[in-house]
Design a protein around this motif. Structure first.
Motif, PDB file in Angstrom:
ATOM      1  N   VAL A 585       0.860  -1.175   0.000  1.00  0.00           N
ATOM      2  CA  VAL A 585       0.000   0.000   0.000  1.00  0.00           C
ATOM      3  C   VAL A 585       0.898   1.227   0.000  1.00  0.00           C
ATOM      4  N   SER A 586       0.348   2.336  -0.457  1.00  0.00           N
ATOM      5  CA  SER A 586       1.065   3.603  -0.471  1.00  0.00           C
ATOM      6  C   SER A 586       0.614   4.415   0.740  1.00  0.00           C
ATOM      7  N   LEU A 587       1.583   4.926   1.489  1.00  0.00           N
ATOM      8  CA  LEU A 587       1.317   5.565   2.774  1.00  0.00           C
ATOM      9  C   LEU A 587       1.609   7.053   2.703  1.00  0.00           C
ATOM     10  N   ARG A 588       0.670   7.865   3.257  1.00  0.00           N
ATOM     11  CA  ARG A 588       0.844   9.309   3.327  1.00  0.00           C
ATOM     12  C   ARG A 588       0.326   9.828   4.662  1.00  0.00           C
ATOM     13  N   PHE A 589       1.044  10.779   5.235  1.00  0.00           N
ATOM     14  CA  PHE A 589       0.549  11.535   6.375  1.00  0.00           C
ATOM     15  C   PHE A 589       0.011  12.858   5.847  1.00  0.00           C
ATOM     16  N   VAL A 590      -1.184  13.253   6.306  1.00  0.00           N
ATOM     17  CA  VAL A 590      -1.834  14.454   5.783  1.00  0.00           C
ATOM     18  C   VAL A 590      -2.402  15.273   6.935  1.00  0.00           C
ATOM     19  N   THR A 591      -2.585  16.558   6.658  1.00  0.00           N
ATOM     20  CA  THR A 591      -3.276  17.428   7.608  1.00  0.00           C
ATOM     21  C   THR A 591      -4.758  17.474   7.254  1.00  0.00           C
ATOM     22  N   PRO A 592      -5.622  17.881   8.203  1.00  0.00           N
ATOM     23  CA  PRO A 592      -7.045  18.028   7.878  1.00  0.00           C
ATOM     24  C   PRO A 592      -7.234  18.985   6.706  1.00  0.00           C
ATOM     25  N   GLY A 593      -8.187  18.681   5.858  1.00  0.00           N
ATOM     26  CA  GLY A 593      -8.462  19.501   4.692  1.00  0.00           C
ATOM     27  C   GLY A 593      -7.770  19.026   3.431  1.00  0.00           C
ATOM     28  N   TYR A 594      -6.971  17.965   3.504  1.00  0.00           N
ATOM     29  CA  TYR A 594      -6.250  17.482   2.321  1.00  0.00           C
ATOM     30  C   TYR A 594      -7.224  17.017   1.238  1.00  0.00           C
ATOM     31  N   VAL A 659      -1.692   7.682  -8.088  1.00  0.00           N
ATOM     32  CA  VAL A 659      -0.506   8.382  -7.595  1.00  0.00           C
ATOM     33  C   VAL A 659       0.730   8.090  -8.446  1.00  0.00           C
ATOM     34  N   ARG A 660       0.731   7.002  -9.196  1.00  0.00           N
ATOM     35  CA  ARG A 660       1.893   6.641 -10.022  1.00  0.00           C
ATOM     36  C   ARG A 660       1.834   7.250 -11.414  1.00  0.00           C
ATOM     37  N   GLY A 661       0.747   7.891 -11.764  1.00  0.00           N
ATOM     38  CA  GLY A 661       0.613   8.452 -13.097  1.00  0.00           C
ATOM     39  C   GLY A 661      -0.666   7.988 -13.748  1.00  0.00           C
ATOM     40  N   LEU A 662      -1.026   8.678 -14.815  1.00  0.00           N
ATOM     41  CA  LEU A 662      -2.297   8.395 -15.482  1.00  0.00           C
ATOM     42  C   LEU A 662      -2.321   7.041 -16.165  1.00  0.00           C
ATOM     43  N   GLU A 663      -1.147   6.514 -16.514  1.00  0.00           N
ATOM     44  CA  GLU A 663      -1.107   5.263 -17.280  1.00  0.00           C
ATOM     45  C   GLU A 663      -0.959   4.040 -16.394  1.00  0.00           C
ATOM     46  N   ARG A 664      -0.884   4.235 -15.078  1.00  0.00           N
ATOM     47  CA  ARG A 664      -0.705   3.094 -14.188  1.00  0.00           C
ATOM     48  C   ARG A 664      -1.737   3.153 -13.076  1.00  0.00           C
ATOM     49  N   SER A 665      -2.397   2.045 -12.869  1.00  0.00           N
ATOM     50  CA  SER A 665      -3.330   1.965 -11.756  1.00  0.00           C
ATOM     51  C   SER A 665      -2.548   2.028 -10.448  1.00  0.00           C
ATOM     52  N   SER A 666      -3.060   2.807  -9.522  1.00  0.00           N
ATOM     53  CA  SER A 666      -2.341   3.004  -8.275  1.00  0.00           C
ATOM     54  C   SER A 666      -2.563   1.840  -7.324  1.00  0.00           C
ATOM     55  N   GLU A 667      -1.580   1.598  -6.461  1.00  0.00           N
ATOM     56  CA  GLU A 667      -1.798   0.664  -5.365  1.00  0.00           C
ATOM     57  C   GLU A 667      -2.730   1.321  -4.348  1.00  0.00           C
ATOM     58  N   PRO A 668      -3.390   0.552  -3.516  1.00  0.00           N
ATOM     59  CA  PRO A 668      -4.288   1.132  -2.514  1.00  0.00           C
ATOM     60  C   PRO A 668      -3.562   2.137  -1.614  1.00  0.00           C
ATOM     61  N   GLN A 669      -4.337   3.124  -1.147  1.00  0.00           N
ATOM     62  CA  GLN A 669      -3.768   4.220  -0.359  1.00  0.00           C
ATOM     63  C   GLN A 669      -4.210   4.138   1.099  1.00  0.00           C
ATOM     64  N   VAL A 670      -3.289   4.589   1.972  1.00  0.00           N
ATOM     65  CA  VAL A 670      -3.595   4.761   3.390  1.00  0.00           C
ATOM     66  C   VAL A 670      -3.157   6.162   3.775  1.00  0.00           C
ATOM     67  N   TYR A 671      -4.089   6.939   4.356  1.00  0.00           N
ATOM     68  CA  TYR A 671      -3.810   8.306   4.791  1.00  0.00           C
ATOM     69  C   TYR A 671      -3.859   8.350   6.310  1.00  0.00           C
ATOM     70  N   LEU A 672      -2.800   8.884   6.943  1.00  0.00           N
ATOM     71  CA  LEU A 672      -2.683   8.917   8.396  1.00  0.00           C
ATOM     72  C   LEU A 672      -2.623  10.362   8.885  1.00  0.00           C
ATOM     73  N   PRO A 673      -3.152  10.641  10.091  1.00  0.00           N
ATOM     74  CA  PRO A 673      -3.091  12.011  10.632  1.00  0.00           C
ATOM     75  C   PRO A 673      -1.652  12.454  10.841  1.00  0.00           C
TER      76      PRO A 673
END
Length: 864
Positions: A585-594, A659-673
């Motif tokens: 999975v692709s991991l990102r930390f984000v702030t509220p409002g992302y 997230v990898r580009g328009l020509e590639r299906s992305s792996e599932p995403q996880v967003y963390l505070p």
């Protein structure tokens, strides 16, 4: 020796040999009789053979000088012909040379390292499934210790750093490398030294090596820069060296290199993959043997660590093959298109020379009557074609050099090579060879045809001597080849243009219009604590959200399509661990409002909030594909899973993002505070990309946002300022540039083919003027004459289109990997290509047909 002498007489031109050969042989025999036996005889023959070779060369040069003078006079009398031939040759040579320079630079030329053929990249992954990933430090250490197929193995990681000192703060691209990387590549610094074992030790003083461009721009090329102290992310470093010009590793965006150090904690998690590994294969070890050994090592580690290394194989890929398949195919398509343009240009040049030779039939007949042999005429005509090709080749090289700014955009960023291909002796040799092929290969047949046409009839009647049989069929075949190549180019360009349109219409899962992005990477250890980062984010976001016209603003670890995000595996509570490699999975930390800022829909639950703090429950927002993979048909809210060492609860489900580009299906995403990052932990995932959605002109906010960032931290540089829409456009920019170049080649091909058809029909009308005059005098109507001329153009075009469609289908199948799901027999592309070919035929035929209709039968019958 007498046989050798008689054989060497053939070095002379045929005309010279016929006139003086017998006399020369007689003189040599007579002189031989006066020479004493023994060594004097050997000396005599050596001197005679040397004189013969020298005089033969001088005879050829004398004839060449005569031919060049004569050619210059004849071309001055036909400036239109000369200019047309030179331009046609220049287009073919220029297009081919420019494209070859890129293909050679990217695919063929050795990389600028010592014995680059032995350098390989090492990856974790599975070649059969097309999966590859970076290495974990633990696997890298084991691979390095156990592999015997390599002389050495080194590692590096890429990141951005803030440089403070020697001017304003600046955000730079850095590579942390093990001490032995530079020696492994066989490159030493230009100034100072490289890294050594002591630099890699934990607790050692920080050291940095500068790239040559950074040394010039930041330090003014001062040799005393070695030894100066700078701050990289608030950490003191000493400049120990400057790399030589032209050194780019791992890519040409790298500004500096630092020593990479490992702590024992780095080897605890084999799932933490962030290292790139490069190795040098031993001279006596073939590539397949190295791959087999690494497969054995990977299998042993999988058995030793079944949980972390399940399904983890080893991939050994030559460093030169770091270019992806799409880039290779596009470059191959461009090179093929350039060769098609060259073929069309050459056939046009051959047609021009053939027509000119036939128009000069009476002149050639007069020269034959005055004693010129056929060999002499062929030589004269071939000299003319070579001179025209040489002029066109020189102009073509200039066109290739002028095209370098466009060509630069075709060079992939992933290779450690310069951005601009060099027009050096290698490229010039290719241009010379192409020019010679154009002049000789496509000038010989017209020369032979013209020389064969001279006889007594030619002195009396040029039209009769010219004839319309085999010579006209030859011209028809040449034009048919032009039409065929044009159709292939048109279909290939059409397929790639339609594929590009399909890619650009793909929904990325977010809205990039009206979003300004910039990077404020927080340096460590000043921002190692979550509380300090939280205060910085709040100051910047509060200031940005208060600006007029701002609708939303948020921070994230990685913007989509800029970086794919951290790759992790997960364990779902209550579900057995799947066998083999766990889906990442692709991991990102984000702030509220992302999600509001990027217009990513929240499909269920909620966004992360300011209440999701370090001491509260660990939560996550997951993508729709993540929920569908692990809880198909069930409500994912409230479900728990472990990622990044923490058990987390799903509080929201967001839409999928590519997230990898328009020509590639992305792996599932996880967003963390963003607040649920431990102090000093997961520092590579600290949010650093700011996104601001504006209702009006987002770019107008840049000065105000810079002031806000500087007020929050005066030492914080701002980098990578651009619109998110530009980020999306950049994803398809390389393909767009290459498609535009291919379309340009197709347009040039169509233009040249239209000129070829016009030339064929104009030639036909000119040489059938008397026949057309007779037809008109006997009562033929203008429509009959018009149909006569157009019929010939249609026949040639039909033959070319039929062959072109067959070859275009084969070309489309070879480009299938670039078509984004479009069929290689796409009806629209083929229909447009055929329509353009018909239009090309009509445009090439129209003027000649009108000229035939307007012929005055009286003047035509009086013509010679």
């Amino acid at each position: 020796m007498t046989r050798a002498y008689r054989a060497l007489l053939r070095l002379y031109p045929a005309s010279f040999r016929r006139e003086y050969g017998a006399e020369m042989w007689a003189i040599v025999r007579e002189r031989r009789r006066d020479v004493a036996p023994g060594l004097p005889v050997a000396a005599f023959w050596a001197r005679s053979l040397g004189d013969l070779a020298t005089s033969a060369l001088l005879a050829h040069l004398d004839i060449l000088r005569q031919d060049l003078r004569f050619t210059a006079r004849t071309l001055r009398r036909a400036p239109g012909f000369a200019l047309t031939a030179v331009v046609v040759a220049a287009l073919g040579v220029g297009a081919t040379t420019a494209t070859f320079s890129v293909a050679d630079h990217v695919l063929l030329r050795p990389l600028p390292f010592a014995e680059p053929s032995r350098l390989v990249m090492l990856w974790q992954g599975d070649a059969a499934q097309g999966y590859q990933n970076e290495l974990s430090p633990a696997n890298y250490r084991d691979w390095r210790r156990e592999a015997t197929s390599f002389e050495g193995m080194a590692a590096y990681r890429q990141r951005s750093v803030n440089l403070v000192g020697e001017g304003d703060p600046q955000r730079l691209n850095s590579a942390g490398v093990t001490w032995d990387l530079f020696p492994l590549l066989g490159v030493q610094p230009r100034l100072g030294r490289g890294f050594n074992r002591l630099d890699d030790q934990e607790g050692a003083a920080g050291t940095v090596v500068l790239s040559h461009p950074l040394w010039l721009s930041r330090f003014g090329g001062d040799p005393d820069a070695v030894g100066r102290k700078v701050l990289l992310d608030d950490q003191p470093h000493v400049v120990i060296g400057v790399m030589p010009p032209g050194f780019h590793f791992p890519n040409r965006q790298t500004d500096l290199w630092t020593a990479m150090r490992f702590a024992e904690a780095d080897f605890e998690d084999r799932g933490d993959t962030y290292l790139y590994a490069v190795a040098r294969r031993r001279r006596d070890v073939p590539l397949e043997q190295a791959r087999a050994e690494m497969g054995v090592i990977a299998g042993r580690l999988e058995r030793a660590y079944p949980e972390a290394n399940a399904g983890v194989g080893a991939l050994v890929v030559p460093l030169r093959d770091h270019v992806n398949t799409q880039s290779r195919l596009l470059l191959g398509a461009l090179l093929g298109a350039a060769l098609c343009v060259l073929l069309i240009a050459c056939t046009n040049l051959a047609g021009l020379l053939l027509a000119r030779g036939l128009f000069r039939t009476r002149e050639l007949a007069v020269r034959t009557a005055l004693g010129a042999g056929r060999e002499r005429l062929v030589r004269q005509l071939l000299t003319e074609s070579l001179l025209l090709a040489a002029a066109g080749g020189a102009l073509g090289v200039l066109l290739a050099v002028a095209a370098m700014p466009l060509v630069t955009r075709l060079v992939p960023n992933v290779l450690p090579i310069a951005a601009v291909p060099a027009v050096d002796l290698r490229v010039l040799a290719f241009a010379v060879a192409t020019t010679a092929l154009t002049g000789i290969g496509f000038g010989m047949v017209p020369a032979l045809r013209a020389a064969r046409a001279v006889d007594a009839d030619a002195l009396r009647d040029r039209s009769a001597a010219a004839g319309t049989g085999p010579r006209e069929r030859l011209r028809s075949w040449l034009v048919t080849a032009e039409v065929t190549a044009s159709v292939v180019l048109l279909v290939a360009a059409g397929l790639l243009i339609r594929a590009l349109g399909r890619v650009q219409q793909v929904d990325p899962g977010f809205r990039g219009d009206g979003v300004l992005t910039l990077r404020t990477a927080l340096p460590l250890p000043r921002y190692a604590k979550t509380l300090d980062r939280q205060q910085f984010y709040r100051r910047v976001l509060e200031g940005a959200r208060a600006l007029p016209g701002v609708e939303a603003a948020a921070y994230t670890s990685f913007l989509p399509m800029v970086m794919r995000g951290g790759i992790w595996t997960v364990e779902v509570e209550g579900q057995p661990r799947p066998p083999g490699q766990r889906p990442p999975v692709s991991l990102r930390f984000v702030t509220p409002g992302y999600f509001e800022t990027l217009r990513i829909p929240i499909l269920a639950g909620r966004d992360v909030s300011e209440g999701d703090t370090q001491g509260g429950p660990a939560v996550a927002v997951v993508s729709r594909s993540f929920a569908a993979r692990h809880w198909p048909g069930d409500d994912p809210l409230g479900r728990r899973f472990t990622v990044a060492f923490v058990l987390r609860t799903v509080v929201g489900v967001a839409g999928d993002v590519r997230v990898r580009g328009l020509e590639r299906s992305s792996e599932p995403q996880v967003y963390l505070p963003y607040q649920q990052v431990e102090d000093g932990g997961l520092v590579g995932y600290i949010p650093k990309d700011l996104a601001i959605r504006a209702s009006a002109d987002a770019e107008s906010l840049i000065p105000a946002v810079r002031r806000i960032v500087q007020q929050a931290d005066p030492q914080q540089p701002v980098s990578d300022v651009r619109l998110l829409a530009e980020v999306v456009a950049d994803d398809t920019a390389p393909r767009s540039v290459q498609v535009r170049v291919l379309a340009l080649f197709a347009a040039v091909a169509v233009l040249l083919a239209a000129i070829g058809i016009h030339g064929l029909l104009a030639f036909t009308v000119s040489h059938r003027a008397q026949e057309i005059g007779v037809r008109v005098a006997l009562g033929a109507q203008p429509r009959d004459v018009l149909a006569l001329v157009l019929r010939q153009g249609a026949q040639v075009a039909a033959a070319g289109v039929a062959a072109g469609l067959f070859l275009a289908y084969a070309a489309g199948r070879s480009l299938q990997a670039l078509l984004a799901g479009l069929s290689p027999r796409d009806a629209t592309s083929f229909a447009v290509a055929v329509a353009l070919a018909v239009l090309m035929t009509l445009s090439g035929s129209a003027w000649s047909a009108l000229r035939a209709v307007r012929l005055d039968p009286v003047r035509a019958l009086r013509g010679d």
